[in-house]
Design a protein around this motif. Sequence first.
Motif, PDB file in Angstrom:
ATOM      1  N   PRO A  85      21.782 107.821  21.907  1.00 39.04           N
ATOM      2  CA  PRO A  85      21.431 106.484  21.975  1.00 39.04           C
ATOM      3  C   PRO A  85      21.930 105.420  20.972  1.00 39.04           C
ATOM      4  O   PRO A  85      23.177 105.635  20.021  1.00 39.04           O
ATOM      5  N   ARG A  86      21.465 103.881  21.347  1.00 38.42           N
ATOM      6  CA  ARG A  86      21.790 103.052  20.609  1.00 38.42           C
ATOM      7  C   ARG A  86      21.301 102.452  19.916  1.00 38.42           C
ATOM      8  O   ARG A  86      19.895 102.862  19.534  1.00 38.42           O
ATOM      9  N   THR A  87      22.048 101.914  18.634  1.00 39.75           N
ATOM     10  CA  THR A  87      21.373 101.784  17.031  1.00 39.75           C
ATOM     11  C   THR A  87      21.371 100.097  17.502  1.00 39.75           C
ATOM     12  O   THR A  87      21.691  99.316  18.085  1.00 39.75           O
ATOM     13  N   ALA A  88      19.643  99.640  16.087  1.00 37.69           N
ATOM     14  CA  ALA A  88      19.959  98.775  16.332  1.00 37.69           C
ATOM     15  C   ALA A  88      20.636  97.509  16.313  1.00 37.69           C
ATOM     16  O   ALA A  88      21.189  96.566  17.036  1.00 37.69           O
ATOM     17  N   HIS A  89      21.901  98.319  15.949  1.00 36.39           N
ATOM     18  CA  HIS A  89      23.585  97.370  15.442  1.00 36.39           C
ATOM     19  C   HIS A  89      24.290  97.352  16.927  1.00 36.39           C
ATOM     20  O   HIS A  89      24.681  96.458  16.898  1.00 36.39           O
ATOM     21  N   ASP A  90      23.955  98.983  17.201  1.00 37.38           N
ATOM     22  CA  ASP A  90      24.505  99.041  19.013  1.00 37.38           C
ATOM     23  C   ASP A  90      24.116  97.479  19.824  1.00 37.38           C
ATOM     24  O   ASP A  90      24.437  96.483  20.078  1.00 37.38           O
ATOM     25  N   GLU A  91      22.486  97.029  19.957  1.00 38.42           N
ATOM     26  CA  GLU A  91      21.651  96.328  20.416  1.00 38.42           C
ATOM     27  C   GLU A  91      22.188  95.067  20.192  1.00 38.42           C
ATOM     28  O   GLU A  91      22.563  93.883  20.537  1.00 38.42           O
ATOM     29  N   ALA A  92      22.296  94.474  18.573  1.00 39.19           N
ATOM     30  CA  ALA A  92      22.559  93.797  18.419  1.00 39.19           C
ATOM     31  C   ALA A  92      23.974  93.056  19.033  1.00 39.19           C
ATOM     32  O   ALA A  92      23.814  91.650  19.251  1.00 39.19           O
ATOM     33  N   GLU A  93      24.948  94.065  18.838  1.00 40.80           N
ATOM     34  CA  GLU A  93      26.472  93.534  18.934  1.00 40.80           C
ATOM     35  C   GLU A  93      26.320  93.111  20.647  1.00 40.80           C
ATOM     36  O   GLU A  93      27.518  92.491  20.921  1.00 40.80           O
ATOM     37  N   ILE A  94      25.509  94.052  21.418  1.00 36.07           N
ATOM     38  CA  ILE A  94      25.358  93.827  22.655  1.00 36.07           C
ATOM     39  C   ILE A  94      25.388  92.281  23.350  1.00 36.07           C
ATOM     40  O   ILE A  94      25.666  91.927  23.964  1.00 36.07           O
ATOM     41  N   ALA A  95      23.687  92.424  22.370  1.00 32.08           N
ATOM     42  CA  ALA A  95      23.158  90.792  22.649  1.00 32.08           C
ATOM     43  C   ALA A  95      24.125  89.868  22.326  1.00 32.08           C
ATOM     44  O   ALA A  95      24.490  88.920  23.038  1.00 32.08           O
ATOM     45  N   ALA A  96      25.187  90.248  21.400  1.00 29.30           N
ATOM     46  CA  ALA A  96      25.898  88.522  21.032  1.00 29.30           C
ATOM     47  C   ALA A  96      26.878  88.677  22.391  1.00 29.30           C
ATOM     48  O   ALA A  96      27.779  87.561  22.746  1.00 29.30           O
ATOM     49  N   LEU A  97      27.971  89.891  22.883  1.00 26.75           N
ATOM     50  CA  LEU A  97      28.346  89.755  23.749  1.00 26.75           C
ATOM     51  C   LEU A  97      28.133  89.286  25.021  1.00 26.75           C
ATOM     52  O   LEU A  97      28.567  88.060  25.909  1.00 26.75           O
ATOM     53  N   PHE A  98      26.757  89.732  25.162  1.00 23.54           N
ATOM     54  CA  PHE A  98      26.348  88.576  26.345  1.00 23.54           C
ATOM     55  C   PHE A  98      25.930  87.772  26.093  1.00 23.54           C
ATOM     56  O   PHE A  98      26.474  86.820  27.240  1.00 23.54           O
ATOM     57  N   ALA A  99      25.441  87.019  25.282  1.00 26.17           N
ATOM     58  CA  ALA A  99      25.318  85.498  24.965  1.00 26.17           C
ATOM     59  C   ALA A  99      27.071  85.280  25.251  1.00 26.17           C
ATOM     60  O   ALA A  99      26.432  83.887  25.069  1.00 26.17           O
ATOM     61  N   ALA A 100      27.419  84.949  23.950  1.00 23.50           N
ATOM     62  CA  ALA A 100      29.042  84.428  24.897  1.00 23.50           C
ATOM     63  C   ALA A 100      29.613  84.695  26.081  1.00 23.50           C
ATOM     64  O   ALA A 100      29.847  83.880  25.970  1.00 23.50           O
ATOM     65  N   ARG A 101      29.276  85.390  26.540  1.00 26.42           N
ATOM     66  CA  ARG A 101      29.980  85.375  28.405  1.00 26.42           C
ATOM     67  C   ARG A 101      29.192  84.617  29.063  1.00 26.42           C
ATOM     68  O   ARG A 101      29.629  83.873  29.674  1.00 26.42           O
ATOM     69  N   ALA A 102      28.083  84.561  28.376  1.00 30.85           N
ATOM     70  CA  ALA A 102      26.856  83.599  29.435  1.00 30.85           C
ATOM     71  C   ALA A 102      27.537  81.982  29.416  1.00 30.85           C
ATOM     72  O   ALA A 102      27.003  81.215  29.956  1.00 30.85           O
ATOM     73  N   ALA A 103      27.418  81.989  27.748  1.00 31.57           N
ATOM     74  CA  ALA A 103      28.099  80.568  27.625  1.00 31.57           C
ATOM     75  C   ALA A 103      29.412  80.079  27.790  1.00 31.57           C
ATOM     76  O   ALA A 103      30.082  78.840  27.345  1.00 31.57           O
ATOM     77  N   GLY A 104      30.113  81.251  28.022  1.00 29.26           N
ATOM     78  CA  GLY A 104      31.627  80.342  28.477  1.00 29.26           C
ATOM     79  C   GLY A 104      32.531  80.909  27.378  1.00 29.26           C
ATOM     80  O   GLY A 104      33.925  80.127  26.986  1.00 29.26           O
ATOM     81  N   GLU A 105      31.943  81.492  26.066  1.00 28.76           N
ATOM     82  CA  GLU A 105      33.033  81.676  25.246  1.00 28.76           C
ATOM     83  C   GLU A 105      33.405  82.896  24.966  1.00 28.76           C
ATOM     84  O   GLU A 105      33.767  83.442  25.285  1.00 28.76           O
TER      85      GLU A 105
END
Length: 255
Positions: A85-105
């Motif tokens: 299972p994913r933890t809250a920490h996992d979910e936060a880091e994955i969300a940050a990764l997808f956000a950076a990818r979407a922003a071209g960062e």
Amino acid sequence: MTSLQFTSTSSSSGVLERDFTVGGVPGVLWSPASPAADRAPLVLMAHGGGNHKKHSAMSGRARLLVAGCGFHVAVLDAPGHGDRPRTAHDEAEIAALFAARAAGEPEGPIVVRYNDHLAELAVPEYRALLNALQDLPEIGTEGPVGFWGINMGTAIGIPFVAVEPRISAAVFGQHWPDVLAEKAKQITIPTEFDLQWDDEHISREEGLALFDAFASKEKSLHVNSGRHKELPRYEADSAVRFFARHLGGAVTVSA
């Protein structure tokens, strides 16, 4: 002492596949369906980010080692991956990764940070796995052990190999040097390292810096043109030959 608990078994094309848990962590062990009289070497693998223990890269490499060399191969689901299972920490880091990818960062700083966190959890799990595997009569404590991990598998593998004297040879590649270079300096065993020359995430300078950090007297750099996810499949054949050379055993993969 934590022991392996096998949960299912299947066999195809001369390869025995056994799912297990060790300390509650799910994994899989591939072995020759008809093992040789002598105990065979063992290779531990770690999968890439977002993947799982039976991803095609893992099962494909395992079958090359089992069918081609007669080795045993084992891999665990990394924390927050596969059947874990994913933890809250996992979910936060994955969300940050997808956000950076979407922003071209740049994704590197997030991946490095998150992989370092996962490695802190996974290294003791892999040490427990090795202990448990060596308790199996078909593996034992006398045979050599290798490690193979690319991308996130390198983030887990370098700190694991740095503290695990039972590993005799390792294949790594495609990661940033930020938190791994200091640990790589503790590694002296034979090492093969894969690098993509046109990697859109990891610069050539970063890849070369991590390779340069290894203290191994024998280390080989395999550089191929192409982007991050375009590592040629023939590098898997090269890795199998590398393990056959250092762990022992005849190899039947193509030259």
